[in-house]
Design a protein around this motif. Structure first.
Motif, PDB file in Angstrom:
ATOM      1  N   PHE A  14       0.804  -1.223   0.000  1.00 54.64           N
ATOM      2  CA  PHE A  14       0.000   0.000   0.000  1.00 54.64           C
ATOM      3  C   PHE A  14       0.840   1.278   0.000  1.00 54.64           C
ATOM      4  CE2 PHE A  14      -1.707   3.211   3.023  1.00 54.64           C
ATOM      5  CZ  PHE A  14      -2.580   3.831   2.139  1.00 54.64           C
ATOM      6  N   PHE A  15       1.749   1.430   0.977  1.00 47.63           N
ATOM      7  CA  PHE A  15       2.424   2.733   1.104  1.00 47.63           C
ATOM      8  C   PHE A  15       3.568   2.908   0.113  1.00 47.63           C
ATOM      9  CE2 PHE A  15       4.494   6.369   3.170  1.00 47.63           C
ATOM     10  CZ  PHE A  15       3.387   7.190   3.292  1.00 47.63           C
ATOM     11  N   ASP A  36       9.408  -7.848  -3.939  1.00 51.76           N
ATOM     12  CA  ASP A  36       8.342  -8.263  -3.022  1.00 51.76           C
ATOM     13  C   ASP A  36       8.324  -9.777  -3.050  1.00 51.76           C
ATOM     14  OD1 ASP A  36       5.546  -6.646  -1.860  1.00 51.76           O
ATOM     15  OD2 ASP A  36       5.579  -8.855  -1.859  1.00 51.76           O
ATOM     16  N   ARG A  41       3.194  -8.488  -7.205  1.00 48.59           N
ATOM     17  CA  ARG A  41       3.234  -7.109  -6.684  1.00 48.59           C
ATOM     18  C   ARG A  41       4.499  -6.400  -7.150  1.00 48.59           C
ATOM     19  NH1 ARG A  41       0.871  -6.548  -0.634  1.00 48.59           N
ATOM     20  NH2 ARG A  41      -1.178  -7.380  -1.099  1.00 48.59           N
ATOM     21  N   LYS A  96       8.622   3.193   9.597  1.00 51.40           N
ATOM     22  CA  LYS A  96       8.121   3.041  10.956  1.00 51.40           C
ATOM     23  C   LYS A  96       7.020   2.001  10.921  1.00 51.40           C
ATOM     24  CE  LYS A  96       4.283   4.230  11.321  1.00 51.40           C
ATOM     25  NZ  LYS A  96       2.984   3.737  10.679  1.00 51.40           N
ATOM     26  N   ASN A 124       8.107  10.401   8.575  1.00 50.60           N
ATOM     27  CA  ASN A 124       7.816  11.493   7.646  1.00 50.60           C
ATOM     28  C   ASN A 124       7.011  12.635   8.236  1.00 50.60           C
ATOM     29  OD1 ASN A 124       5.926   9.351   7.747  1.00 50.60           O
ATOM     30  ND2 ASN A 124       4.889  10.085   5.930  1.00 50.60           N
ATOM     31  N   TYR A 165      -3.891  -5.418   8.021  1.00 48.23           N
ATOM     32  CA  TYR A 165      -3.095  -6.001   9.114  1.00 48.23           C
ATOM     33  C   TYR A 165      -3.308  -5.240  10.427  1.00 48.23           C
ATOM     34  CZ  TYR A 165      -0.031  -2.221   7.472  1.00 48.23           C
ATOM     35  OH  TYR A 165       0.453  -1.009   7.071  1.00 48.23           O
TER      36      TYR A 165
HETATM   37  P1  NAD Z   1       1.593  -3.813   2.960  1.00 43.43           P
HETATM   38  O1  NAD Z   1       1.276  -5.056   3.730  1.00 43.43           O
HETATM   39  O2  NAD Z   1       0.547  -3.225   2.077  1.00 43.43           O
HETATM   40  O3  NAD Z   1       2.899  -4.045   2.073  1.00 43.43           O
HETATM   41  C1  NAD Z   1       4.031  -4.724   2.543  1.00 43.43           C
HETATM   42  C2  NAD Z   1       4.585  -5.536   1.408  1.00 43.43           C
HETATM   43  O4  NAD Z   1       5.822  -6.110   1.821  1.00 43.43           O
HETATM   44  C3  NAD Z   1       3.705  -6.718   0.975  1.00 43.43           C
HETATM   45  O5  NAD Z   1       3.452  -6.630  -0.409  1.00 43.43           O
HETATM   46  C4  NAD Z   1       4.512  -7.958   1.342  1.00 43.43           C
HETATM   47  O6  NAD Z   1       4.328  -9.027   0.434  1.00 43.43           O
HETATM   48  C5  NAD Z   1       5.936  -7.420   1.282  1.00 43.43           C
HETATM   49  N1  NAD Z   1       6.908  -8.151   2.095  1.00 43.43           N
HETATM   50  C6  NAD Z   1       6.808  -8.511   3.398  1.00 43.43           C
HETATM   51  N2  NAD Z   1       7.920  -9.157   3.802  1.00 43.43           N
HETATM   52  C7  NAD Z   1       8.755  -9.205   2.743  1.00 43.43           C
HETATM   53  C8  NAD Z   1      10.053  -9.735   2.538  1.00 43.43           C
HETATM   54  N3  NAD Z   1      10.711 -10.368   3.520  1.00 43.43           N
HETATM   55  N4  NAD Z   1      10.613  -9.608   1.321  1.00 43.43           N
HETATM   56  C9  NAD Z   1       9.955  -8.978   0.314  1.00 43.43           C
HETATM   57  N5  NAD Z   1       8.716  -8.465   0.445  1.00 43.43           N
HETATM   58  C10 NAD Z   1       8.118  -8.556   1.651  1.00 43.43           C
HETATM   59  O7  NAD Z   1       2.079  -2.731   4.047  1.00 43.43           O
HETATM   60  P2  NAD Z   1       1.932  -1.120   3.966  1.00 43.43           P
HETATM   61  O8  NAD Z   1       0.584  -0.747   4.405  1.00 43.43           O
HETATM   62  O9  NAD Z   1       2.460  -0.649   2.679  1.00 43.43           O
HETATM   63  O10 NAD Z   1       2.914  -0.692   5.164  1.00 43.43           O
HETATM   64  C11 NAD Z   1       4.296  -0.895   5.096  1.00 43.43           C
HETATM   65  C12 NAD Z   1       4.928  -0.091   6.212  1.00 43.43           C
HETATM   66  O11 NAD Z   1       4.691   1.296   5.961  1.00 43.43           O
HETATM   67  C13 NAD Z   1       4.318  -0.371   7.586  1.00 43.43           C
HETATM   68  O12 NAD Z   1       5.350  -0.448   8.549  1.00 43.43           O
HETATM   69  C14 NAD Z   1       3.417   0.824   7.862  1.00 43.43           C
HETATM   70  O13 NAD Z   1       3.304   1.181   9.233  1.00 43.43           O
HETATM   71  C15 NAD Z   1       4.150   1.918   7.119  1.00 43.43           C
HETATM   72  N6  NAD Z   1       3.295   3.031   6.730  1.00 43.43           N
HETATM   73  C16 NAD Z   1       3.808   4.260   6.937  1.00 43.43           C
HETATM   74  C17 NAD Z   1       3.066   5.367   6.610  1.00 43.43           C
HETATM   75  C18 NAD Z   1       3.677   6.727   6.860  1.00 43.43           C
HETATM   76  O14 NAD Z   1       3.030   7.745   6.718  1.00 43.43           O
HETATM   77  N7  NAD Z   1       4.934   6.776   7.240  1.00 43.43           N
HETATM   78  C19 NAD Z   1       1.782   5.225   6.098  1.00 43.43           C
HETATM   79  C20 NAD Z   1       1.287   3.934   5.865  1.00 43.43           C
HETATM   80  C21 NAD Z   1       2.066   2.835   6.177  1.00 43.43           C
END
Ligand code: NAD
Ligand code: 89Y
Length: 349
Positions: A14-15, A36, A41, A96, A124, A165
């Motif tokens: 997502f992010f 990924d 993805r 984070k 951020n 999650y």
């Molecule tokens: P998500 O679950 O949508 O995406 C994570 C991705 O990582 C998945 O596609 C998964 O398959 C992949 N992945 C996991 N382990 C892996 C590995 N060992 N090797 C390769 N790929 C792997 O998660 P998200 O919502 O994008 O969030 C990711 C992080 O970003 C979280 O820690 C979240 O707290 C953070 N986040 C930060 C902000 C911000 O403003 N700073 C906003 C949203 C999310």
């Protein structure tokens, strides 16, 4: 011309889309491969952002092809992925929350510091335009020595659709959003020691808390209140604004809706509107968060190039994380917890 630093982005969820857009605007760096464990993805973002290569394993870090890695996976994977980068001497920016608990954060910090590999936490919120402006006003001395602050994040946006999650995360609200507020509190007021906290689980069916009220005592004796909630029904919905106030001996800054600051000083008040940049790829309601990402990543690259410290280095972020950890311990025990005892990396395994 300075050579462009070549990066690998791990975690195409997502992010990461925001980070990939932001990398296209970051001077002196380019993402040359995405990864990924879900190959579809990785391929999707490689296509969307015209990135030359995609991989389904982070072991590609051993190739020697990367000057840095951007880890955008959820917290339970960070220790292993940072360790892999450290083993191959690749500098890291990692999302984070840093890790699921403070012991893991301490291990990551010690391991990277021993190897001399730079690690920054992608924090951020302090890079939002409005908080950079507040920091300038504080530095100018206009409101004097700080005495009190409140940073408030209260809304009822459906975060669970994009980030499912979070429904199952046992340490939810403080780790997910509280950690940003705690970093902001340190950014504006300096380090804090004593922490007390109450948590609440309002929405049925969540594994963790969705509201928390935290009280901090800073080293300069200022106090601050952090209140976060995803169970606050308001219209219009203030997401993703952090609201509140900052008081000093000579004045006050109010942080109001619509990205407005009201600065009270010398018996007068003035309003400033600090609107986030609209970058073409940003979209309401996320604009303010998205707009902070290029500034965060540019800071990482600039510091990496110049060899200066990251504002939110792994070591510095341990002090923010200690406040979150202390907040949970306070909520569990009903006591004030001294966060300073939690920073000490000599306790790492
Ligand atoms: P998500 O679950 O949508 O995406 C994570 C991705 O990582 C998945 O596609 C998964 O398959 C992949 N992945 C996991 N382990 C892996 C590995 N060992 N090797 C390769 N790929 C792997 O998660 P998200 O919502 O994008 O969030 C990711 C992080 O970003 C979280 O820690 C979240 O707290 C953070 N986040 C930060 C902000 C911000 O403003 N700073 C906003 C949203 C999310
Ligand atoms: O994960 C969170 C974050 O860091 O900012 C907002 C968010 O996406 C949902 O709470």
């Amino acid at each position: 011309m300075t050579e462009i630093l070549k990066g690998l982005l791990i975690g195409c969820g997502f992010f990461a889309r925001n980070q990939l857009h932001a990398w296209t605007e970051t001077e002196g760096a380019a993402i040359v491969a995405v990864c990924d464990r879900d190959a579809q993805r990785a391929r999707r973002y490689a296509d969307e952002f015209a990135i030359p290569a995609w991989h389904d394993t982070a072991e590609v870090l051993s190739s020697g092809a990367f000057d840095f890695v951007d880890i955008c996976t959820t917290m339970e994977t960070h220790e292993e992925l940072v360790a892999l980068a450290v083993r191959h001497r690749v500098p890291v920016i990692v999302q984070k929350p840093f890790a699921p608990d403070i012991e893991t954060c301490r291990r990551i910090v010690t391991h990277a510091a021993t190897a001399g590999v730079p690690v920054m936490v992608h924090e951020n919120f302090r890079f939002q335009k409005i908080f950079r402006r507040i920091s300038e006003i504080l530095d100018s001395g206009e409101i004097g020595e700080l005495t009190f602050g409140r940073l408030s994040w209260r809304n009822a946006i459906d975060v669970y659709s994009n980030q499912p999650y979070l429904l199952k995360t046992r340490r939810f609200m403080i780790m997910d959003v509280g950690i940003h507020m705690l970093d902001l509190a340190r950014f504006l007021f300096g380090n804090a020691g004593g922490v007390s906290c109450f948590t609440q689980s309002v929405k049925p069916g969540l594994a963790g808390e969705d509201a928390a009220t935290i009280l901090l005592r800073h080293e300069n004796q200022a106090t601050s209140i952090i209140d976060v909630s995803y169970a606050s029904h308001r219209f219009p919905n203030p997401f993703p604004q952090t609201l509140g106030e900052i008081e000093g001996r000579q004045g006050t800054i109010q942080i109001l809706e619509d990205e407005v600051l009201v600065v009270h000083s010398r018996g007068e008040q003035r309003r400033e509107r600090i609107e986030a940049d609209d970058r073409g790829w940003t979209a309401a309601p996320w604009t303010q968060i998205q707009d902070s990402v290029p500034r965060t990543q540019q800071h990482f690259i600039d510091a990496l190039r110049s060899g200066s410290d990251f504002e939110t280095s792994a070591e510095d972020s341990l002090k923010t994380y200690a406040l979150a950890e202390a907040a949970y311990r306070s909520a569990e025990t009903g006591r004030v917890i001294e966060a300073r005892t939690l920073w000490d990396t000599s306790h790492a395994a």
